[in-house]
Design a protein around this motif. Sequence first.
Motif, mmCIF file in Angstrom:
data_model
loop_
_atom_site.group_PDB
_atom_site.id
_atom_site.type_symbol
_atom_site.label_atom_id
_atom_site.label_comp_id
_atom_site.label_asym_id
_atom_site.label_seq_id
_atom_site.Cartn_x
_atom_site.Cartn_y
_atom_site.Cartn_z
ATOM 1 N N ASP A 1 -3.971 1.231 -7.640
ATOM 2 C CA ASP A 1 -4.623 0.033 -7.127
ATOM 3 C C ASP A 1 -4.305 -1.161 -8.006
ATOM 4 O OD1 ASP A 1 -6.093 -1.425 -5.304
ATOM 5 O OD2 ASP A 1 -8.036 -0.777 -6.041
ATOM 6 N N ARG B 1 -6.128 -2.191 1.105
ATOM 7 C CA ARG B 1 -6.748 -1.084 0.374
ATOM 8 C C ARG B 1 -7.511 -0.192 1.346
ATOM 9 N NH1 ARG B 1 -7.596 -5.855 -2.558
ATOM 10 N NH2 ARG B 1 -6.485 -5.900 -4.524
ATOM 11 N N PRO B 2 -6.791 0.571 2.172
ATOM 12 C CA PRO B 2 -7.469 1.394 3.172
ATOM 13 C C PRO B 2 -8.253 2.544 2.551
ATOM 14 C CG PRO B 2 -5.133 1.867 3.166
ATOM 15 C CD PRO B 2 -5.345 0.710 2.221
ATOM 16 N N GLU B 3 -9.157 3.076 3.353
ATOM 17 C CA GLU B 3 -9.941 4.241 2.953
ATOM 18 C C GLU B 3 -9.007 5.393 2.628
ATOM 19 O OE1 GLU B 3 -13.370 4.427 2.654
ATOM 20 O OE2 GLU B 3 -13.321 2.288 3.019
ATOM 21 N N HIS C 1 -12.826 5.803 -0.859
ATOM 22 C CA HIS C 1 -12.026 4.576 -0.861
ATOM 23 C C HIS C 1 -10.985 4.630 -1.953
ATOM 24 C CE1 HIS C 1 -11.207 0.254 -0.787
ATOM 25 N NE2 HIS C 1 -11.737 0.289 0.429
ATOM 26 N N HIS D 1 0.815 -1.217 0.000
ATOM 27 C CA HIS D 1 0.000 0.000 0.000
ATOM 28 C C HIS D 1 0.845 1.262 0.000
ATOM 29 C CE1 HIS D 1 -2.223 3.331 1.929
ATOM 30 N NE2 HIS D 1 -3.033 3.048 0.940
ATOM 31 N N GLU E 1 -9.111 -0.459 6.185
ATOM 32 C CA GLU E 1 -9.985 -0.871 5.076
ATOM 33 C C GLU E 1 -11.251 -1.407 5.712
ATOM 34 O OE1 GLU E 1 -10.161 -4.154 1.459
ATOM 35 O OE2 GLU E 1 -8.237 -3.743 2.432
#
Length: 152
Positions: free
Chosen positions: A55, A136-138, A147, A26, A103
């Motif tokens: 992403d 995949r955090p906010e 997001h 990330h 996430e």
Amino acid sequence: MIRATRFLRAAALTGGEIVDRVVLDHGERHRRRTAMRGIGGTRFLLDLADATVLDDGDALVLENGRLVEVEAAPERLLEIRAPSEHALRRLIWHIGNRHIPAEIGPEAVWIAYDHVLAEMVRGLGGTAEEVERPFRPEGGAYSGHGHSHSHG
């Protein structure tokens, strides 16, 4: 060194020659400018106008028009669950109060592995299991998007 000055979201990919792939966690997927090397050996300079969260499935566009695919690397995370929706919301509040990336899914929350936070979650009646998966955090309230894989 060849540069990648733009990117395409996975949903916008309609072809193009994918010549290599980069596998990034990330933190590595949130960059503006850095030297990179694909797993196939392609060396290039990521040189975007702004820091961007890339992403899984996105592609970096090299100056020659070829593409380097982005793959989200598995990371050591905690998968947090609770016995009820209300209990999960309460845990999310406590996690957010510590200002750490999270996430949020419909029945679980994922954060970077931290044994202290795992104990906090368990002390509040939740479960915290170690898992390995892409993170995949906010994006955050002030980042200009929600997001991290819904903007573009």
